[in-house]
Enzyme design. Structure first.
Site, mmCIF file in Angstrom:
data_model
loop_
_atom_site.group_PDB
_atom_site.id
_atom_site.type_symbol
_atom_site.label_atom_id
_atom_site.label_comp_id
_atom_site.label_asym_id
_atom_site.label_seq_id
_atom_site.Cartn_x
_atom_site.Cartn_y
_atom_site.Cartn_z
ATOM 1 N N TRP A 1 0.856 -1.185 0.000
ATOM 2 C CA TRP A 1 0.000 0.000 0.000
ATOM 3 C C TRP A 1 0.891 1.233 0.000
ATOM 4 O O TRP A 1 1.820 1.341 0.813
ATOM 5 C CB TRP A 1 -0.859 0.050 1.269
ATOM 6 C CG TRP A 1 -2.093 -0.773 1.228
ATOM 7 C CD1 TRP A 1 -2.504 -1.636 0.252
ATOM 8 C CD2 TRP A 1 -3.108 -0.815 2.246
ATOM 9 N NE1 TRP A 1 -3.708 -2.203 0.597
ATOM 10 C CE2 TRP A 1 -4.093 -1.724 1.806
ATOM 11 C CE3 TRP A 1 -3.274 -0.178 3.479
ATOM 12 C CZ2 TRP A 1 -5.237 -2.005 2.574
ATOM 13 C CZ3 TRP A 1 -4.394 -0.464 4.233
ATOM 14 C CH2 TRP A 1 -5.367 -1.362 3.769
ATOM 15 N N ARG B 1 0.442 10.385 -5.919
ATOM 16 C CA ARG B 1 -0.595 11.272 -6.454
ATOM 17 C C ARG B 1 -1.075 10.833 -7.838
ATOM 18 O O ARG B 1 -0.295 10.294 -8.635
ATOM 19 C CB ARG B 1 -0.099 12.715 -6.464
ATOM 20 C CG ARG B 1 0.895 13.024 -7.549
ATOM 21 C CD ARG B 1 1.431 14.443 -7.361
ATOM 22 N NE ARG B 1 2.144 14.899 -8.526
ATOM 23 C CZ ARG B 1 3.252 15.639 -8.464
ATOM 24 N NH1 ARG B 1 3.763 16.013 -7.313
ATOM 25 N NH2 ARG B 1 3.838 16.038 -9.586
ATOM 26 N N HIS C 1 8.002 1.703 -3.196
ATOM 27 C CA HIS C 1 7.760 0.272 -3.425
ATOM 28 C C HIS C 1 6.985 0.021 -4.717
ATOM 29 O O HIS C 1 7.231 -0.963 -5.400
ATOM 30 C CB HIS C 1 7.055 -0.334 -2.206
ATOM 31 C CG HIS C 1 7.972 -0.400 -1.024
ATOM 32 N ND1 HIS C 1 7.577 -0.209 0.270
ATOM 33 C CD2 HIS C 1 9.318 -0.595 -0.974
ATOM 34 C CE1 HIS C 1 8.624 -0.320 1.073
ATOM 35 N NE2 HIS C 1 9.694 -0.543 0.340
ATOM 36 N N ALA D 1 -1.216 4.323 6.985
ATOM 37 C CA ALA D 1 -0.259 3.242 6.680
ATOM 38 C C ALA D 1 0.290 3.397 5.260
ATOM 39 O O ALA D 1 1.462 3.144 5.009
ATOM 40 C CB ALA D 1 -0.931 1.885 6.845
ATOM 41 N N ALA D 2 -0.573 3.844 4.334
ATOM 42 C CA ALA D 2 -0.146 3.951 2.933
ATOM 43 C C ALA D 2 0.946 4.998 2.742
ATOM 44 O O ALA D 2 1.832 4.821 1.915
ATOM 45 C CB ALA D 2 -1.346 4.268 2.046
ATOM 46 N N GLU E 1 3.453 20.973 -4.038
ATOM 47 C CA GLU E 1 3.927 19.754 -3.367
ATOM 48 C C GLU E 1 4.176 19.929 -1.876
ATOM 49 O O GLU E 1 4.146 21.045 -1.357
ATOM 50 C CB GLU E 1 5.210 19.278 -4.046
ATOM 51 C CG GLU E 1 4.941 18.801 -5.465
ATOM 52 C CD GLU E 1 6.146 18.150 -6.105
ATOM 53 O OE1 GLU E 1 7.273 18.388 -5.639
ATOM 54 O OE2 GLU E 1 5.946 17.402 -7.081
HETATM 55 C C1 FMN Z 1 -0.686 13.282 -0.087
HETATM 56 C C2 FMN Z 1 0.564 12.501 -0.434
HETATM 57 C C3 FMN Z 1 0.953 12.361 -1.751
HETATM 58 C C4 FMN Z 1 2.101 11.647 -2.079
HETATM 59 N N1 FMN Z 1 2.428 11.507 -3.387
HETATM 60 C C5 FMN Z 1 3.533 10.799 -3.710
HETATM 61 C C6 FMN Z 1 3.886 10.624 -5.084
HETATM 62 O O1 FMN Z 1 3.209 11.116 -5.976
HETATM 63 N N2 FMN Z 1 4.994 9.897 -5.375
HETATM 64 C C7 FMN Z 1 5.763 9.342 -4.380
HETATM 65 O O2 FMN Z 1 6.761 8.690 -4.679
HETATM 66 N N3 FMN Z 1 5.465 9.491 -3.071
HETATM 67 C C8 FMN Z 1 4.359 10.203 -2.718
HETATM 68 N N4 FMN Z 1 4.039 10.369 -1.398
HETATM 69 C C9 FMN Z 1 4.894 9.742 -0.370
HETATM 70 C C10 FMN Z 1 4.615 8.249 -0.268
HETATM 71 O O3 FMN Z 1 3.261 8.025 0.042
HETATM 72 C C11 FMN Z 1 5.463 7.577 0.805
HETATM 73 O O4 FMN Z 1 6.790 7.625 0.356
HETATM 74 C C12 FMN Z 1 5.078 6.141 1.102
HETATM 75 O O5 FMN Z 1 5.990 5.601 2.012
HETATM 76 C C13 FMN Z 1 5.052 5.290 -0.133
HETATM 77 O O6 FMN Z 1 4.781 3.931 0.190
HETATM 78 P P1 FMN Z 1 5.861 2.798 -0.130
HETATM 79 O O7 FMN Z 1 7.020 3.056 0.803
HETATM 80 O O8 FMN Z 1 5.146 1.528 0.171
HETATM 81 O O9 FMN Z 1 6.238 2.945 -1.562
HETATM 82 C C14 FMN Z 1 2.887 11.074 -1.041
HETATM 83 C C15 FMN Z 1 2.498 11.226 0.283
HETATM 84 C C16 FMN Z 1 1.347 11.925 0.594
HETATM 85 C C17 FMN Z 1 0.960 12.053 2.044
HETATM 86 MN MN MN Z 2 5.609 -0.214 1.227
#
Ligand code: FMN
Ligand code: MN
Length: 487
Positions: A162, A166, A184, A215-216, A275
């Site tokens: 999860w 964006r 991920h 969590a996401a 951002e």
């Molecule tokens: C509102 C919001 C938007 C986000 N958009 C992005 C995005 O577009 N690309 C990205 O790499 N991380 C984005 N993030 C950060 C990721 O959600 C964060 O790195 C998260 O750990 C990703 O999950 P993963 O570690 O399982 O990949 C965003 C966070 C928030 C709160």
């Molecule tokens: Mn992850």
């Protein structure tokens, strides 16, 4: 007790004065974004937009779902989402998060759920059926995904991830999926699906109960399923239902679900966007495309929306806490004598302050290497390490430590050419293009190789006066004529 769905969370926000129902008609074209942004600036209650121009009655938007609150603390809504008192301190939330996430709870699979009340497949799909807002002036398009859960599966294992990435609307059935290589979903797509020429199935759950989105967007280690962690955090399993057209499951009570696939080697322009750094991010550039095959939704759906920008918004209120918790848990599990970790919300998840007992000379460097090796550590460009008498959640104390204990030459350690993002405001166009950044450690601990008498004695109430005088002064405070006796 865990929230069954977003609607129960909204009811609790309302009970706690953290929700504003808005019946006046509002426009998805910039007006909703401006209202949400103003809410962050004022720490005002989360707006629930009930009448959106050119959209049917019942189609609603919840803005700033976990945004900052001026009533108690930045983190009041995060505390409420965790079922804690809105008065909880950052340290209390961080410790509770660690306790719960270390007892993950697997989800349960159910046959049906509210997210299946309305089902549209293939040619009936229209993502603009929902009032995806144009948030900031200059954004590359309308964004359907700004506070949500993106589900993907590792093709080589049972690991379902999860994340929150964006999502910009291209047209009725395609969206831009912002897949960065460090995440991920990026690992799944760029390292596995795309090189093998395979399509990557995805599902997006919008308007889940609040823990799933927390969590996401939290940095957790590879191979960990955020679903189980979310179960642990809410102390109850999440109920999941199967998708209609992809081999994935989603939370059964989600307001809106998008199902689809990202094809290998397809790119289309996305951005720019306001951002989390507090600036409009970078340029319009080609990124992967999501083809939506099905949409399911609850009747009278509620879309969750975050309007990112200068701190403090939802991302800062949530991620700075959960990042601190993840780092603290990791350092402690390595046996380091860490007292607390805090990521100040105004430092937009670019900074951590760590308080520690110092075991040997240059110990702060050992701590720094361990912090930078964690999952959130890659994005921590500024690291401040202090002795354990400093309260890391108190920026006055941190600033005092930085300007009195950190040697302006010998206390600062720069690491050039580290991994960056393409939209870091402080990097040059060349660095942005090549995902380059740099990191710095401010060592604010007293050097262990100084003789003890060389270490300055703190000139504070609790150190420079004998205990019996402190007790006497505190006991007599009101007799001296003062009313207030707390800091
Ligand atoms: C509102 C919001 C938007 C986000 N958009 C992005 C995005 O577009 N690309 C990205 O790499 N991380 C984005 N993030 C950060 C990721 O959600 C964060 O790195 C998260 O750990 C990703 O999950 P993963 O570690 O399982 O990949 C965003 C966070 C928030 C709160
Ligand atoms: Mn992850």
């Amino acid at each position: 007790m865990a929230f069954r769905d977003l609607r129960e969370y909204i009811a609790l926000l309302e009970q706690n004065g953290e929700l504003q129902q808005i019946d006046k008609e509002v426009d998805w074209n910039l007006e909703i974004g401006a209202i949400i942004r103003r809410c962050y600036d004022l720490g005002a209650p989360a707006p629930l937009f009930r009448k959106i121009m050119n959209y049917p009655e019942g189609y609603r938007i919840l803005g700033a779902p976990l945004g900052p609150s001026k009533r108690c603390s930045f983190h009041a809504r995060v505390a409420l989402a965790m079922g804690m008192s809105p008065e909880s301190s950052a340290s209390e939330i961080i410790e509770e998060y660690i306790k719960r996430k270390n007892v993950p709870i697997k989800p349960t699979l159910v046959k049906d759920g509210p997210c299946k009340e309305n089902i549209y497949v293939r040619e009936d799909v229209d993502v603009l059926k929902f009032p995806a807002p144009l948030l900031h002036q200059g954004d590359g398009g309308r964004y359907i995904g700004t506070w949500h859960v993106v589900v993907t599966r590792d093709p080589d294992s049972n690991w379902v991830n999860w994340g929150m990435y964006r999502l910009m609307v291209h047209d009725s059935n395609t969206i831009a999926v912002r897949i960065n290589p460090q995440t991920h979903i990026g690992f799944h797509y760029y390292q596995k699906y795309e090189p093998r020429g395979k399509v990557m199935e995805f599902a997006v759950a919008l308007g889940t109960e609040p823990i799933a989105s927390i969590a996401a967007c939290t940095f957790m280690p590879s191979g960990i399923s955020e679903i189980d962690i979310a179960g642990g955090l809410r102390l109850q399993p999440i109920e999941m239902v199967r998708c209609e057209t992809v081999d994935l499951t989603v939370p059964a009570t989600a307001e809106i679900v998008l199902e689809g696939e990202v094809l290998p080697h397809e790119r289309k322009d996305e951005g720019p966007f306001g951002e989390y750094t507090g600036f409009r991010g970078g340029f319009r550039k080609p990124i992967p495309v999501g083809h939506i095959k099905a949409i399911t939704h609850r009747s009278d759906p509620i879309l969750t929306v975050s309007c990112m920008g200068v701190p403090v918004d939802d991302s800062h209120a949530v991620m700075t806490l959960t990042m601190a918790a993840e780092i603290l848990d990791s350092l402690r599990s390595q046996g380091l004598p860490i007292k607390m970790v805090y990521c100040p919300p105004h430092a937009v998840s670019h900074m951590a302050v760590v308080s520690t007992k110092v075991l040997y000379p240059n110990f702060a460097k050992k701590v720094a290497n361990c912090v930078w090796a964690t999952q959130p550590g890659t994005n921590l460009y500024y690291l401040v390490v202090v002795d354990d008498d400093v309260d890391v959640t108190n920026m006055n104390e941190v600033l005092h430590a930085l300007t009195t204990r950190c040697h302006p030459d010998r206390g600062i350690f720069k690491v050039p050419n580290t991994v960056g993002l393409s939209s870091l405001p402080f990097t040059s166009p060349y660095e942005k293009q090549h995902f380059l950044a740099a990191q710095v450690l401010f060592d604010c601990t007293w050097p262990k190789d100084w003789p003890e008498e060389a270490i300055p004695v703190k000139a504070s109430f609790d150190v420079l006066w004998p205990k019996e005088i402190q007790d006497k002064v505190l006991k007599n405070w009101k007799e001296y004529g003062y009313e207030e006796n707390s800091l």
